[in-house]
Design a protein around this motif. Structure first.
Motif, mmCIF file in Angstrom:
data_model
loop_
_atom_site.group_PDB
_atom_site.id
_atom_site.type_symbol
_atom_site.label_atom_id
_atom_site.label_comp_id
_atom_site.label_asym_id
_atom_site.label_seq_id
_atom_site.Cartn_x
_atom_site.Cartn_y
_atom_site.Cartn_z
ATOM 1 N N GLY A 175 0.811 -1.210 0.000
ATOM 2 C CA GLY A 175 0.000 0.000 0.000
ATOM 3 C C GLY A 175 0.843 1.259 0.000
ATOM 4 O O GLY A 175 2.067 1.224 -0.156
ATOM 5 N N GLU A 176 0.175 2.386 0.235
ATOM 6 C CA GLU A 176 0.860 3.686 0.187
ATOM 7 C C GLU A 176 0.338 4.589 1.290
ATOM 8 O O GLU A 176 -0.852 4.574 1.622
ATOM 9 N N ILE A 177 1.249 5.378 1.844
ATOM 10 C CA ILE A 177 0.908 6.390 2.854
ATOM 11 C C ILE A 177 1.403 7.737 2.349
ATOM 12 O O ILE A 177 2.559 7.868 1.948
ATOM 13 N N GLN A 178 0.532 8.730 2.348
ATOM 14 C CA GLN A 178 0.894 10.082 1.935
ATOM 15 C C GLN A 178 0.841 11.019 3.141
ATOM 16 O O GLN A 178 -0.150 11.059 3.851
ATOM 17 N N VAL A 179 1.938 11.732 3.344
ATOM 18 C CA VAL A 179 2.020 12.709 4.432
ATOM 19 C C VAL A 179 2.226 14.084 3.813
ATOM 20 O O VAL A 179 3.161 14.283 3.027
ATOM 21 N N GLN A 180 1.341 15.016 4.141
ATOM 22 C CA GLN A 180 1.435 16.366 3.599
ATOM 23 C C GLN A 180 1.436 17.374 4.733
ATOM 24 O O GLN A 180 0.796 17.166 5.769
ATOM 25 N N CYS A 181 2.166 18.473 4.527
ATOM 26 C CA CYS A 181 2.213 19.549 5.513
ATOM 27 C C CYS A 181 2.356 20.872 4.769
ATOM 28 O O CYS A 181 3.225 21.010 3.900
ATOM 29 N N ASN A 182 1.500 21.815 5.068
ATOM 30 C CA ASN A 182 1.583 23.116 4.418
ATOM 31 C C ASN A 182 1.050 24.206 5.351
ATOM 32 O O ASN A 182 0.348 23.911 6.337
ATOM 33 N N LYS A 183 1.375 25.441 5.022
ATOM 34 C CA LYS A 183 0.910 26.578 5.812
ATOM 35 C C LYS A 183 -0.473 26.989 5.334
ATOM 36 O O LYS A 183 -0.763 27.013 4.142
ATOM 37 N N ASP A 184 -1.324 27.325 6.296
ATOM 38 C CA ASP A 184 -2.674 27.805 6.000
ATOM 39 C C ASP A 184 -2.896 29.087 6.796
ATOM 40 O O ASP A 184 -3.360 29.047 7.934
ATOM 41 N N GLY A 185 -2.491 30.222 6.196
ATOM 42 C CA GLY A 185 -2.533 31.484 6.932
ATOM 43 C C GLY A 185 -1.491 31.476 8.026
ATOM 44 O O GLY A 185 -0.300 31.252 7.773
ATOM 45 N N ASN A 186 -1.928 31.708 9.266
ATOM 46 C CA ASN A 186 -0.985 31.669 10.390
ATOM 47 C C ASN A 186 -1.009 30.312 11.090
ATOM 48 O O ASN A 186 -0.555 30.189 12.233
ATOM 49 N N LYS A 187 -1.542 29.305 10.425
ATOM 50 C CA LYS A 187 -1.591 27.960 10.996
ATOM 51 C C LYS A 187 -0.831 26.989 10.105
ATOM 52 O O LYS A 187 -0.539 27.272 8.954
ATOM 53 N N VAL A 188 -0.517 25.831 10.680
ATOM 54 C CA VAL A 188 0.129 24.749 9.936
ATOM 55 C C VAL A 188 -0.850 23.589 9.873
ATOM 56 O O VAL A 188 -1.412 23.178 10.892
ATOM 57 N N LYS A 189 -1.067 23.070 8.684
ATOM 58 C CA LYS A 189 -2.006 21.966 8.495
ATOM 59 C C LYS A 189 -1.248 20.746 7.964
ATOM 60 O O LYS A 189 -0.431 20.880 7.061
ATOM 61 N N PHE A 190 -1.500 19.597 8.553
ATOM 62 C CA PHE A 190 -0.867 18.383 8.038
ATOM 63 C C PHE A 190 -1.921 17.297 7.863
ATOM 64 O O PHE A 190 -2.947 17.285 8.557
ATOM 65 N N THR A 191 -1.659 16.390 6.946
ATOM 66 C CA THR A 191 -2.611 15.331 6.599
ATOM 67 C C THR A 191 -1.863 14.015 6.431
ATOM 68 O O THR A 191 -0.779 13.980 5.852
ATOM 69 N N ILE A 192 -2.447 12.959 6.937
ATOM 70 C CA ILE A 192 -1.925 11.608 6.724
ATOM 71 C C ILE A 192 -3.016 10.791 6.040
ATOM 72 O O ILE A 192 -4.115 10.643 6.596
ATOM 73 N N ARG A 193 -2.738 10.315 4.838
ATOM 74 C CA ARG A 193 -3.675 9.470 4.096
ATOM 75 C C ARG A 193 -3.019 8.118 3.829
ATOM 76 O O ARG A 193 -1.830 8.064 3.539
ATOM 77 N N ASP A 194 -3.805 7.059 3.903
ATOM 78 C CA ASP A 194 -3.260 5.738 3.572
ATOM 79 C C ASP A 194 -4.302 4.926 2.810
ATOM 80 O O ASP A 194 -5.474 5.332 2.700
ATOM 81 N N THR A 195 -3.876 3.795 2.296
ATOM 82 C CA THR A 195 -4.757 2.934 1.507
ATOM 83 C C THR A 195 -5.312 1.773 2.351
ATOM 84 O O THR A 195 -5.675 0.730 1.815
ATOM 85 N N GLY A 196 -5.358 2.011 3.686
ATOM 86 C CA GLY A 196 -5.919 1.014 4.585
ATOM 87 C C GLY A 196 -7.434 1.083 4.627
ATOM 88 O O GLY A 196 -8.064 1.853 3.901
ATOM 89 N N PRO A 197 -8.079 0.272 5.486
ATOM 90 C CA PRO A 197 -9.537 0.223 5.552
ATOM 91 C C PRO A 197 -10.170 1.494 6.108
ATOM 92 O O PRO A 197 -11.346 1.746 5.905
ATOM 93 N N GLY A 198 -9.393 2.302 6.811
ATOM 94 C CA GLY A 198 -9.942 3.530 7.387
ATOM 95 C C GLY A 198 -10.783 3.253 8.619
ATOM 96 O O GLY A 198 -10.940 2.127 9.065
ATOM 97 N N PHE A 199 -11.361 4.309 9.183
ATOM 98 C CA PHE A 199 -12.226 4.172 10.341
ATOM 99 C C PHE A 199 -13.224 5.323 10.340
ATOM 100 O O PHE A 199 -12.995 6.356 9.719
ATOM 101 N N SER A 200 -14.349 5.121 11.008
ATOM 102 C CA SER A 200 -15.409 6.139 11.009
ATOM 103 C C SER A 200 -14.993 7.332 11.855
ATOM 104 O O SER A 200 -14.203 7.197 12.776
#
Length: 251
Positions: A226-251
């Protein structure tokens, strides 16, 4: 020998005295002994851990003062007991959390040492990188063990967070390095997309522990290949990060 009239008077006086003693005894029991008995029952009730005690009222000033003092003692003991229970629960929680978080740097350290032993790192630059990661993970283990001793002494609640300016991208890189051996074993690719300037104020050690847990869950619940994507970027005066994967996920 007393005349009959005197006998009647003596008997009446004796009966009156007995009646007075009985009435005084009943009142003493009602206003003095009963409240003290109830306080004794309340004390035994407290000894079993039941703090929902009701203390009796009394018209006798001295008994009322004892009752008020007892009430203050009960409330103080209950507050102290509850605080102690909360601290103990907090201590058990953080010790379990530290014990859980020890797993990630230990696994990373073993994975990179195995890589060095098996000759995966062939170039001097790669060997230097592997050794640097091993040193970093050993330092992280040292910090976690230090945390464990601190929490064991119940100083966690009083401890202050180490707020500093932190490069959040570096936090993510460190966590990626920690989980790379496990991801490599499962054939999982971890892609890393960040923008410069993602700095925040926080505790580097605790942030890395949190990120390790997130990535560890992603790796463990993503199927092989599978694959895991990690992203991090600035959003105004905040920092936003995201972790996405190809697993089953959860509610």
């Amino acid at each position: 020998y007393l005349p009959q009239t005197n006998q009647v008077q003596v008997m009446s006086a004796f009966i009156g005295l007995l009646l007075a003693i009985f009435v005084v005894g009943m009142e003493m029991r009602r206003f003095v002994l009963k409240p003290l008995e109830k306080m004794g029952i309340a004390a035994r009730q407290m000894a079993t851990g039941d703090w929902d005690v009701r203390l009796p009222m009394s018209r006798v000033t001295e008994i009322a003062e004892v009752r008020d003092g007892f009430d203050v003692m009960v409330k103080g003991l209950e507050q102290s007991y509850r605080k102690q229970a909360e601290l103990e629960e907090e201590r058990r929680f953080v010790i379990a959390a530290v014990a859980h978080d020890l797993r990630t740097p230990l696994f990373a350290l073993r994975g990179y040492l195995d890589g060095l032993e098996q000759g995966i790192a062939q170039s001097p630059e790669k060997m230097t990188q592997y050794v640097a990661v091993c040193k970093d993970k050993s330092a992280q283990l040292d910090r976690l063990v230090e945390d464990l001793f601190t929490y064991t002494k119940m100083e966690y609640v009083e401890s202050e967070l180490n707020h500093k300016t932190v490069d959040f991208n570096q936090v993510i890189r460190n966590s990626r390095d920690s989980l790379s051996p496990l991801a490599r074993q499962k054939g999982i690719a971890i892609s890393f997309h960040v923008t410069d300037g993602c700095t925040i104020n926080g505790d580097m050690h605790l942030l890395e522990r949190a990120m390790n847990n997130l990535l560890d869950n992603a790796v463990r619940h993503t199927p092989a290949g599978g694959e895991i994507q990690v992203q991090c970027n600035k959003d105004g005066n905040k920092v936003k990060f995201t972790i996405r994967d190809t697993g089953p996920g959860f509610s």
